[in-house]
Design a protein around this motif. Structure first.
Motif, short mmCIF file in Angstrom:
data_model
loop_
_atom_site.label_atom_id
_atom_site.label_comp_id
_atom_site.label_asym_id
_atom_site.label_seq_id
_atom_site.Cartn_x
_atom_site.Cartn_y
_atom_site.Cartn_z
N ASN A 1 0.85 -1.38 0.08
CA ASN A 1 0.07 0.01 -0.06
C ASN A 1 0.94 1.22 -0.10
O ASN A 1 0.39 2.34 0.26
N LYS A 2 2.04 1.30 -0.31
CA LYS A 2 2.91 2.41 -0.35
C LYS A 2 2.61 3.03 -1.66
O LYS A 2 2.36 2.17 -2.66
N PRO A 3 2.97 4.34 -1.88
CA PRO A 3 2.58 4.97 -2.99
C PRO A 3 3.51 4.38 -4.23
O PRO A 3 3.28 4.33 -5.55
N GLU A 4 4.73 3.95 -3.89
CA GLU A 4 5.79 3.48 -4.86
C GLU A 4 5.55 1.92 -4.99
O GLU A 4 6.53 1.48 -5.71
N CYS A 5 4.28 1.54 -4.65
CA CYS A 5 4.22 -0.17 -4.91
C CYS A 5 4.41 -0.56 -6.31
O CYS A 5 3.66 -0.01 -7.09
N ILE A 6 5.17 -1.69 -6.59
CA ILE A 6 5.05 -2.05 -7.90
C ILE A 6 4.47 -3.47 -8.06
O ILE A 6 4.37 -4.08 -9.22
N SER A 7 3.59 -3.69 -7.17
CA SER A 7 2.68 -4.80 -7.22
C SER A 7 3.41 -6.40 -7.44
O SER A 7 3.28 -6.98 -6.48
N TYR A 8 3.78 -6.52 -8.61
CA TYR A 8 4.33 -7.79 -9.08
C TYR A 8 5.85 -8.06 -8.62
O TYR A 8 6.65 -7.56 -8.96
N ILE A 9 5.92 -8.98 -7.57
CA ILE A 9 7.32 -9.02 -6.90
C ILE A 9 7.85 -10.47 -7.42
O ILE A 9 7.49 -11.60 -6.98
N GLY A 10 8.76 -10.46 -8.57
CA GLY A 10 9.11 -11.71 -8.94
C GLY A 10 10.85 -11.54 -9.33
O GLY A 10 11.17 -12.42 -9.91
N GLY A 11 11.15 -10.39 -8.79
CA GLY A 11 12.76 -10.17 -9.01
C GLY A 11 12.77 -9.02 -9.91
O GLY A 11 11.88 -8.69 -10.69
N ALA A 12 14.16 -8.91 -10.00
CA ALA A 12 14.83 -7.61 -10.92
C ALA A 12 14.24 -7.93 -12.39
O ALA A 12 13.91 -6.90 -13.05
N TRP A 13 14.19 -9.16 -13.05
CA TRP A 13 13.69 -9.17 -14.34
C TRP A 13 12.59 -8.91 -14.74
O TRP A 13 12.04 -8.44 -15.92
#
Ligand SMILES: [Zn+2]
Length: 163
Positions: free
Chosen positions: A115-127
């Protein structure tokens, strides 16, 4: 892996289950955990931390409780084998780091609900993370190397020519 200075945190419960919480105020630059980055295994699981290309370490019972955040309060330096406070951390604050800063392609990706403004949602690694987002975070050398390698491949026209 040694939990140096482990009076600074304790196992606790967070929104997503087990986590580590600060037991007192922690100043930026404080080392919270150290580990041996040379004690690597090739197999990657949800309990490993990537320290190099095809190199992972098995996180100990404290280390494995560090959850992901898109606005993290810790940095993991996989070369030195140290976990640092990135900013001022308040007592009772949950400790976390940015998973793509160590992981290239995770074995167990998930959707982040920080829920942070900078949330990137999908966490699968840097790739799986846009380069502009990665550039706003501390990244370990092996991640920077792998990003450069991918970008280098983009300039190889042979890959895109139709036969
Ligand atoms: Zn998030």
């Amino acid at each position: 892996m040694k939990g140096r200075g482990n009076t600074l945190y304790e196992k606790s419960l967070g929104a997503l289950g087990s986590c580590l919480r600060a037991t007192k105020k922690i100043l930026p630059g404080t080392i919270l955990l150290t580990f041996d980055p040379t004690c690597t295994i090739r197999e990657q699981t949800y309990q490993t931390v990537q320290v190099g290309i095809n190199q992972h370490i098995l996180a100990d019972s404290f280390f494995s409780l560090l959850n992901h955040s898109c606005d993290p309060n810790l940095i993991i330096d996989t070369k030195k084998g140290a976990v640092y406070a990135l900013k001022n951390i308040d007592s009772r604050e949950e400790l976390n780091f940015f998973y793509p800063s160590t992981e290239w392609d995770m074995s167990s990706p998930f959707v982040c609900n920080c829920n942070k403004p900078e949330c990137i949602s999908y966490i699968g690694g840097a790739w799986w993370t846009p380069v502009n987002i990665l550039a706003s975070h501390y990244l370990n050398d092996h991640i920077v190397y792998l990003i450069k390698e991918k970008i280098d491949n983009a300039s190889k026209l042979d890959r895109f020519r139709r036969r």
